[in-house]
Design an enzyme around this catalytic site. Structure first.
Site, PDB file in Angstrom:
ATOM      1  N   ASP A 139       0.842  -1.192   0.000  1.00  0.00           N
ATOM      2  CA  ASP A 139       0.000   0.000   0.000  1.00  0.00           C
ATOM      3  C   ASP A 139       0.880   1.246   0.000  1.00  0.00           C
ATOM      4  O   ASP A 139       1.962   1.237  -0.590  1.00  0.00           O
ATOM      5  CB  ASP A 139      -0.945  -0.058   1.222  1.00  0.00           C
ATOM      6  CG  ASP A 139      -2.250   0.687   0.988  1.00  0.00           C
ATOM      7  OD1 ASP A 139      -2.200   1.890   0.732  1.00  0.00           O
ATOM      8  OD2 ASP A 139      -3.325   0.060   1.081  1.00  0.00           O
ATOM      9  N   HIS A 204      -3.839   6.391   3.286  1.00  0.00           N
ATOM     10  CA  HIS A 204      -4.466   5.181   2.747  1.00  0.00           C
ATOM     11  C   HIS A 204      -3.925   3.894   3.361  1.00  0.00           C
ATOM     12  O   HIS A 204      -4.671   3.047   3.848  1.00  0.00           O
ATOM     13  CB  HIS A 204      -4.278   5.178   1.227  1.00  0.00           C
ATOM     14  CG  HIS A 204      -5.081   4.163   0.493  1.00  0.00           C
ATOM     15  ND1 HIS A 204      -4.642   2.876   0.295  1.00  0.00           N
ATOM     16  CD2 HIS A 204      -6.291   4.237  -0.094  1.00  0.00           C
ATOM     17  CE1 HIS A 204      -5.553   2.218  -0.397  1.00  0.00           C
ATOM     18  NE2 HIS A 204      -6.565   3.017  -0.647  1.00  0.00           N
ATOM     19  N   SER A 532     -10.929  -0.408  -1.447  1.00  0.00           N
ATOM     20  CA  SER A 532      -9.685  -0.372  -0.661  1.00  0.00           C
ATOM     21  C   SER A 532      -9.980  -0.608   0.815  1.00  0.00           C
ATOM     22  O   SER A 532      -9.150  -1.118   1.543  1.00  0.00           O
ATOM     23  CB  SER A 532      -9.015   0.996  -0.782  1.00  0.00           C
ATOM     24  OG  SER A 532      -8.387   1.125  -2.015  1.00  0.00           O
TER      25      SER A 532
END
Ligand SMILES: *[C@@H]1O[C@H](CO)[C@@H](O)[C@H](O)[C@H]1NC(C)=O
Ligand SMILES: *[C@@H]1O[C@H](CO)[C@@H](O)[C@H](O)[C@H]1NC(C)=O
Ligand SMILES: *[C@@H]1O[C@H](CO)[C@@H](O)[C@H](O)[C@H]1NC(C)=O
Ligand SMILES: *[C@@H]1O[C@H](CO)[C@@H](O)[C@H](O)[C@H]1NC(C)=O
Ligand SMILES: *[C@@H]1O[C@H](CO)[C@@H](O)[C@H](O)[C@H]1NC(C)=O
Ligand SMILES: *[C@@H]1O[C@H](CO)[C@@H](O)[C@H](O)[C@H]1NC(C)=O
Length: 767
Positions: A139, A204, A532
């Site tokens: 990620d 994220h 996600s």
């Protein structure tokens, strides 16, 4: 006078020409990064590097800049990455020992009620072994100081761990046991927005890692919203960080290098919330397919986000049959923001508005009535509130009504007091804006507009967001990518769904909570949406299963998760199984699946042979020399998958097909399962034998499912349940024709809102 140029000047001229050619043509613009697969030919590192450099020298065009190996894939694949011209790449592909050469592609990155909603309470029975499970998160890195990753109470990393902590600005601990970063090249500006470290500057990766394996952290919220305890599914598992996504993009070469390391480092589960475009490779030769195949070979399950390109049909970005593709769905918490007009009418919008106007009424203006004429905008071009389109003098101090999602950035620039954005039909995600605001359903926005037109001094106010119960949940999220997949439509993808709408989890305090201009709020927890966010729910669940059954194969874990998933309604969800697969993940039930549909490398190789892949493609994916006539050719229908999909060639065509499956007993040694099967309208489905008797654990039994009939609608949903009185092993069955593929999607017109939000939000780092 001699008119011929002297020999000396000729040389100078030639030299100049070649210099010019060099300056002009060796510009980096002609070069692209390629991944060169060499198969397993070389063992020791020094000699393979020499061989690779030789290969580069051999193919180099004379005017090209000198070549070097950017990445050396050596741990679980063999090959390298280098910058080449198109011609050099073509020459490279022709060299002995080169399996294939393919260009590097750019990828995109695709939150506390969620675990409770899927029936997985905080205090569940946990195996002590959970401390031995390592989730690799590929990620955008991690915020190591987050409470979610505190290592209090954790012993040293499990002995199998071979990874490293490649960080200069933090040290790993007993929760984050490894951290690496990957970036093959970058321009000057790159370092302005990025730190060369596994540290997450975007939020994220921190969000996904904390959802998969974060510690429970109580009393968290996003400025009061979503208040509760945030926690990961496998809250005592370890985390290994592989940072491949940066403020601009994520690249194949880096992703592949991360898989290469993770597989050897000793991770158990890989969680990858990144995706490509939905029309990508249909040959399983992208970084995700190749990487997850190698992981599968080593017994590691890869969990992939399905993509955020829905509700368009055939919009999946990840669908390798050896990995899990996770769709996103809603949960029973939704965020509602009310707007009140001067006429006392109240409309319900959606957002995460934490600003309080305290009920005060402010003048409201329609964006079409405030064009920035000096910059050349008129009534039509200012409606959307695009950049620079509005006149500060007219809007400042007012609430603004815009017709497009990008509105909040411009509203902030011109000093609006609040912003109302005309949404499309699907309002299933709540966003943060840098000022008070919300999305309004288009029919409500039209009423607000009408009110503005009808008054001399129209006024309005926007209230703080509150939480309400979404009684329709779970529903497939509008943005969640739909099947069927373009490569193998007869393998049902996505596999299952998990909460992916308005998820609260840890965040990087270096990153603003929204991507709108003017957003300055930086928090340690944030609410965002996307596949996600659903993906790490399944990664956490898979790690939970793995802690109880360390020897289960990736396929067995996937089967357990799928056959126990909570059934969803094909009537209520457009695209039915193609939106949610087997249903909503249920980690607790998945602990006791009864039977599993297992599959090993050999099974997938026969499947790939059946796909007509040639030897070099097979070598690229599997890293082995495969002779398909020896292995056999399997049709997708027969892949030992926990779901069934049948494509009818033409809508009026009669379908008469069958699928073979083998189930392995993992429940009770002695038990008999009976098949209960439903069929879509117009079809008969039968199972032979319809009784399976087992006398030991690990015993396998094979059956055939046969389907006969004609399509009534574009998608027909049914199921097969093996039931022994204690366990119900449910497989979805879906029959479809090309109408489902071509996407006569009712929602199509409404689809932009979510996607653009995702582009804004996630592409910049993903989503
Ligand atoms: C090198 O020169 C050839 C012929 O002029 C040209 O086609 C090619 O693109 C050049 N290569 C590079 C790297 O600029
Ligand atoms: C305004 O937004 C709508 C919907 O996104 C779009 O179709 C239209 O082209 C935009 N108009 C302008 C002038 O940008
Ligand atoms: C929402 O309502 C359902 C059904 O009435 C209930 O089971 C659920 O617990 C409620 N959820 C919340 C968050 O209150
Ligand atoms: C593959 O195996 C078949 C059967 O054993 C054999 O006839 C054939 O020559 C093999 N092909 C290759 C390319 O090795
Ligand atoms: C389906 O196909 C099988 C074998 O091809 C055949 O034996 C059977 O009669 C067919 N059934 C129907 C209903 O057409
Ligand atoms: C399903 O089976 C029944 C009984 O064998 C038969 O009467 C019917 O025609 C079949 N339907 C289809 C669609 O094949």
């Amino acid at each position: 006078m001699d008119s011929r140029p002297s020999l000396g000047s000729l040389f100078i001229l030639l030299g100049l020409i070649s210099l010019l050619v060099k300056c002009y043509s060796s510009s980096e613009d002609n070069m692209k990064t390629y991944i060169v697969y060499t198969g397993k030919i070389i063992n020791d590192e020094a000699s393979s590097l020499i061989i690779y450099q030789n290969m580069l020298n051999q193919v180099a065009e004379s005017n090209s800049t000198s070549k070097s190996v950017l990445y050396h894939y050596k741990r679980s694949f063999s090959g390298f990455a280098a910058k080449l011209t198109v011609e050099e790449a073509r020459r490279m592909a022709g060299l002995d020992g080169v399996v294939s050469v393919f260009p590097n592609e750019k990828r995109q990155l695709l939150t506390t009620r969620s675990w409770d909603f899927i029936g997985f309470p905080e205090y569940v029975e946990r195996e002590y072994n959970e401390y031995d499970v390592i989730i690799g998160v590929i990620d955008s890195g991690i915020w190591p100081e987050s409470e979610s990753f505190d290592d209090k109470g954790y012993g040293p990393p499990p002995s199998k761990w071979k990874g490293i902590c490649q960080s200069s600005d933090f040290t790993c601990n007993n929760k984050i046991i490894g951290a690496r970063y990957y970036r093959n090249d970058y321009g000057e500006d790159f370092l302005k927005n990025n730190i060369l470290s596994p540290r997450d500057t975007t939020g994220h990766g921190t969000h996904t890692a904390s959802t998969a394996a974060g510690n429970p952290v109580s009393r968290t919220s996003m400025l009061g919203l979503g208040h509760g305890t945030t926690r990961g599914g496998a809250s005592s598992a370890r985390i290994a960080v592989y940072k491949v996504c940066w403020s601009d993009e994520c690249q194949d070469v880096d992703i592949l290098a991360a898989f290469d390391d993770a597989v050897i480092d000793g991770v158990d589960i890989l969680s990858v919330s990144i995706g490509g475009k939905s029309d990508d490779s249909i040959h399983f030769m992208d970084a995700f397919s190749v990487g997850s195949f190698h992981a599968m070979k080593k017994g590691i399950l890869t969990v992939l986000a399905a993509g955020n390109f829905g509700p368009k049909s055939s919009s999946l970005t990840n669908f390798s049959p050896w990995a899990i593709s996770v769709a996103a769905s809603t949960m029973d918490r939704k965020f509602v923001t009310k707007v009140k007009l001067g006429d006392n009418k109240i409309y319900e919008g959606t957002s995460l508005n934490t600003f309080d106007l305290q009920g005060e009424l402010w003048p409201i203006i329609y964006a079409g009535d405030a064009p920035n004429k000096e910059a050349g905008f008129d009534k039509d071009s200012s409606r959307n509130c695009s950049a620079n389109s509005l006149d500060i003098k007219l809007v400042k101090g007012k609430i603004l009504l815009c017709e497009d999602r990008i509105g909040p950035s411009e509203a902030y620039r011109v000093g609006a007091v609040g912003v109302l954005v005309q949404g499309q039909k699907s309002l299933d995600t709540a966003n943060s804006f840098p000022l008070p605001g919300c999305y309004l359903h288009s029919k409500d926005a039209a009423k607000v507009h009408k009110y503005i037109k009808s008054r001399r001094n129209p006024v309005a106010t926007i209230f703080k967001t509150y939480e309400s119960n979404d009684t329709l949940a779970p529903m497939a999220a509008s943005f969640s990518s739909r099947g069927p997949n373009n490569a193998t439509p007869e393998i049902l993808k996505p596999d299952l769904t998990a909460p992916g709408v308005d998820i609260l989890a840890s965040w990087s305090p270096m990153s603003p909570i929204s991507q709108f201009h003017g957003e300055k709020r930086k928090l340690e927890f944030n609410i965002v949406s996307g596949t996600s966010m659903s993906c790490p729910h399944v990664s956490g669940a898979a790690a939970y299963i793995k802690s109880f059954y360390p020897t289960w194969s990736p396929a067995a874990i996937r089967s357990a998760l799928m056959t126990t998933a909570k059934q969803m309604s094909p009537e209520k969800n457009h695209d039915a199984e193609f939106a949610y697969g087997a249903g909503q993940v249920d980690p607790m039930k998945a602990l006791n699946p009864g039977l599993v549909y297992d599959a090993d490398e050999e099974e997938y190789i026969r499947f790939l042979c059946g796909q007509g892949l040639d030897m070099s493609m097979l070598l690229q994916i599997t890293e082995s020399i495969i002779n398909c006539s020896e292995r056999g050719y399997m049709i997708p229908r027969d892949l030992n998958y926990p779901s069934f999909a049948f494509k009818v060639q033409r809508p009026k065509h009669h379908l008469n097909a069958s699928s073979k499956r083998t189930v392995t007993n993992v429940g009770l040694a002695m038990s008999t399962y009976r098949a209960f099967v439903t069929a879509p309208k117009g079809f008969n489905i039968s199972v032979t034998p319809d009784l399976l008797s087992f006398t030991s654990l690990g015993e396998k039994q094979t059956f055939i499912l046969t389907i006969n009939g004609k399509m009534k609608k574009s998608i027909g949903s049914a199921s097969l349940i093996w039931d022994n009185g204690k366990f119900q092993v449910r497989s979805p069955i879906v029959v479809f024709d090309e109408r489902a593929v071509n996407g006569a999607s009712l929602y199509r017109i409404n689809y932009l809102y979510i996607v653009i939000f995702n582009l804004l939000f996630y592409i910049t780092i993903i989503g």
